[in-house]
Write a protein that holds these residues in place. Structure first.
Motif, short mmCIF file in Angstrom:
data_model
loop_
_atom_site.label_atom_id
_atom_site.label_comp_id
_atom_site.label_asym_id
_atom_site.label_seq_id
_atom_site.Cartn_x
_atom_site.Cartn_y
_atom_site.Cartn_z
N GLN A 398 17.09 67.94 20.17
CA GLN A 398 17.79 68.41 21.37
C GLN A 398 19.21 68.85 21.03
O GLN A 398 19.68 69.92 21.46
N LYS A 399 19.90 68.03 20.24
CA LYS A 399 21.29 68.35 19.88
C LYS A 399 21.36 69.62 19.04
O LYS A 399 22.20 70.51 19.30
N THR A 401 19.19 72.12 18.76
CA THR A 401 18.80 73.32 19.52
C THR A 401 19.91 73.74 20.47
O THR A 401 20.23 74.94 20.59
N LYS A 402 20.52 72.79 21.16
CA LYS A 402 21.61 73.11 22.09
C LYS A 402 22.82 73.66 21.34
O LYS A 402 23.42 74.67 21.76
N ASP A 403 23.18 73.03 20.20
CA ASP A 403 24.34 73.49 19.43
C ASP A 403 24.11 74.92 18.92
O ASP A 403 25.04 75.74 18.94
N LEU A 415 21.82 78.61 29.02
CA LEU A 415 21.98 77.27 28.45
C LEU A 415 21.39 76.21 29.38
O LEU A 415 20.76 75.25 28.91
N ILE A 418 17.71 76.18 28.84
CA ILE A 418 17.36 75.55 27.56
C ILE A 418 17.48 74.03 27.66
O ILE A 418 16.61 73.28 27.18
N GLU A 419 18.54 73.54 28.32
CA GLU A 419 18.72 72.10 28.47
C GLU A 419 17.58 71.48 29.27
O GLU A 419 17.09 70.39 28.95
N SER A 476 14.34 77.81 20.16
CA SER A 476 15.54 77.93 19.32
C SER A 476 15.79 79.35 18.82
O SER A 476 16.86 79.65 18.30
#
Length: 584
Positions: A398-399, A401-403, A415, A418-419, A476
């Protein structure tokens, strides 16, 4: 702690009976025997397996599918397998079918693709499970669930809560289930299913164990976790408690002593509990009409057939030498739960490290038994150990992919989507797969030995590799190199060795044979078979263990003649599963 012999006459039974425990402890035999007993008392009984690697067909000696079938010779007994693949197809068609004539073919195709992953398999299986728990009719007096090994059963029971949290927070409809899956329509049914499981007047959990340390420790952990979910009506069955015949036999004495020691050192959790024991039997008869003999004391009839050589005179050292000679970089231990995969993985890794190789040992089993078989405080400098932990894998995925999305400059609304997608319960399976591929990629620099989860769940992991890869690319925007290389690496016979473990018994051998066939369809073929914990190979003289050993010879010969060229047959060993010393 109180120990008593279990006999079904002395117990009362709720409508739902839920059998769980570590792989190989006898869940299916115990559940089937109780089902046959209750049917024999005039009850209407449905026996259901929720294990993707179910062997209920073998135990009942009849083919099974998702629909309940009457069991011959036992009036009132019906049985079915919740087959994950079949359940997923039914679920997918229920979701997609109404739109086939309303949406363009490309849209329907996209829906079908989105509903082709392992998460859909998981949800579909739970749907069938939940429907049995919430059916309004009372056609059956008892429904008995024979479940998958502990880690995956706990995952199954945690799903409703995870889905409920996701549905409450979802605003975009994002998830690998597809925006039109209608999962919210199932919310009430899931709540009812969970309520049934927590109702002590309706549901009893039978936690099955063997009289050995790791099995009893897992039974205690399982009881506590199920209790935290509200399933507190629990019965503890200890299956296979051996009583020596009184003859002078070292193997029998060690076997009985090891069991008694494990019971004496059982976790404190059992201090105020009753452990209901079942006797050790040389042969567990199959066919529903014979199964209730499990509740009887064993009978021993001297078999005049002499022992003969229990298999090729090869050793684990020979197998490790072959791994070294062939320069394999990935080594997998595979098989049914309880056959010794973890112990063998630790032994192979330790021996390779002792030969001067850099080795990484890991497990993909949610139950993670590595700490119980290897001394993590005294590892060789050449050996490292890890566990593909689902929670850690999910957090990392999760981290990352978000970053990456933020670094790519996505908009605030993108975003947010995606979250939400990353919060889906389905994401955990994808994250575990990515972590698995990253561990496999370590084979570029060291030998990687992988202790896999029990058969059915390992196959699901491999079968859905392509779909997982697509999901990661979708979320991603790219596919990591480790994932691109995973399947080619697994299918490369010059790089990867699969070690197939079994016990010299009917069900483990037949299940290992099916696993070999399933792997063959994907282009993967085991290099070695390991037949573990053989009393025939131990050359015992105890009448009961000798009877078992003579029966084992049939299955050892069957493997040798029909299934494998390279075989290691290991005698029963009181120290099997003890921590390997790897310091150097």
């Amino acid at each position: 702690m109180n120990k008593k012999r279990f006999h079904p006459d002395h117990h009362t039974y709720t409508r739902y009976l839920f059998f769980t425990g570590k792989g190989g402890v006898g869940k299916t035999s115990s559940a089937s025997a109780l089902a046959a007993y209750l049917a024999g008392k005039g009850r209407q009984v449905l026996l259901v397996s929720t294990d993707p690697a179910s062997n209920l067909d073998d135990v009942l000696e009849m083919p099974l599918n998702n629909r309940a079938s009457a069991v011959p010779d036992v009036k009132g007994l019906y049985a079915s397998n919740i087959d994950p693949g079949e359940a997923a197809e039914t679920y997918k068609e229920a979701v997609v079918g109404p739109y086939r004539n309303l949406l363009p073919e490309t849209a329907v195709a996209q829906m079908e693709e989105q509903l082709s992953g392992a998460c859909t398999v998981e949800i579909a299986a739970f749907n069938e499970f939940a429907e049995l728990l919430t059916a309004p009719n009372e056609s059956y007096d008892h429904i008995i669930f024979d479940t998958a090994p502990t880690g995956h059963t706990l995952r199954l029971l945690e799903l409703p809560s995870a889905w409920d949290d996701f549905l409450q927070t979802s605003t975009h409809g994002a998830s690998c289930l597809g925006p039109l899956s209608g999962l919210a329509d199932k919310k009430t049914m899931y709540e009812q299913a969970v309520a049934q499981l927590a109702d002590a007047s309706r549901t009893t959990v039978y936690i099955v164990a063997r009289p050995d340390t790791s099995s009893l420790e897992e039974a205690a952990r399982t009881a506590e976790e199920l209790g935290s979910m509200g399933m507190r009506e629990q019965v503890f069955l200890v299956n296979g408690l051996f009583t020596p015949s009184g003859t002078e036999d070292a193997t029998a004495s060690l076997f009985a002593s090891a069991q008694q020691k494990a019971l004496q050192q059982a976790p404190d959790f059992f201090e105020d509990k009753t452990l209901w024991t079942l006797a050790y039997h040389a042969v567990i008869s199959t066919g529903a009409a014979c199964l209730t003999h499990l509740f009887d004391e064993p009978s021993v009839v001297e078999d005049p057939e002499p022992f003969h050589e229990a298999g090729p005179a090869t050793t684990v050292e020979d197998m490790v030498q072959d791994i070294e000679d062939q320069k394999y970089r990935l080594v997998f231990t595979m098989g049914k739960g309880g056959v010794g995969k973890t112990t063998m993985a630790a032994e192979v890794a330790s021996k390779l490290a002792a030969r001067g190789h850099a080795v990484h040992l890991t497990t993909t089993d949610p139950a993670d038994h590595l700490a119980g078989v290897i001394d993590l405080d005294n590892l060789s400098s050449l050996l490292t150990v890890s566990h593909v932990n689902p929670e850690e894998a999910l957090s990392d995925y999760q981290k990352t992919t978000k970053d990456e999305a933020i670094a790519a400059g996505v908009s605030a609304s993108e975003l947010s989507y995606i979250e939400e997608d990353l919060s889906s319960p389905c994401t955990e399976e994808i994250a575990v797969f990515q972590a698995f591929s990253e561990v496999a990629a370590r084979a570029d620099n060291e030998i990687v030995v992988i202790d896999t989860a029990p058969t059915g769940h390992t196959l699901l992991l491999l079968e859905h590799a392509e779909q997982y890869t697509k999901e990661i690319e979708r979320s991603s925007g790219h596919t990591p190199e480790a994932m691109k290389q995973l399947l080619p690496r697994l299918k490369n016979p010059d790089e990867t060795a699969f070690l197939l473990l079994t016990l010299p018994e009917t069900t483990p051998v037949l299940e290992a044979e099916r696993l070999q066939q399933d792997l063959g369809r994907t282009g993967i073929y085991p290099k070695w078979w390991v037949i573990n914990q053989s009393f025939a190979a131990a050359q015992t003289n105890d009448p009961l263990l000798r009877k078992k050993g003579i029966r084992e010879l049939f299955w050892i010969d069957y493997v040798k003649k029909n299934l494998a060229d390279k075989i290691v047959t290991l005698p029963w060993d009181a120290n099997a599963g003890k921590k390997a010393q790897t310091i150097s």
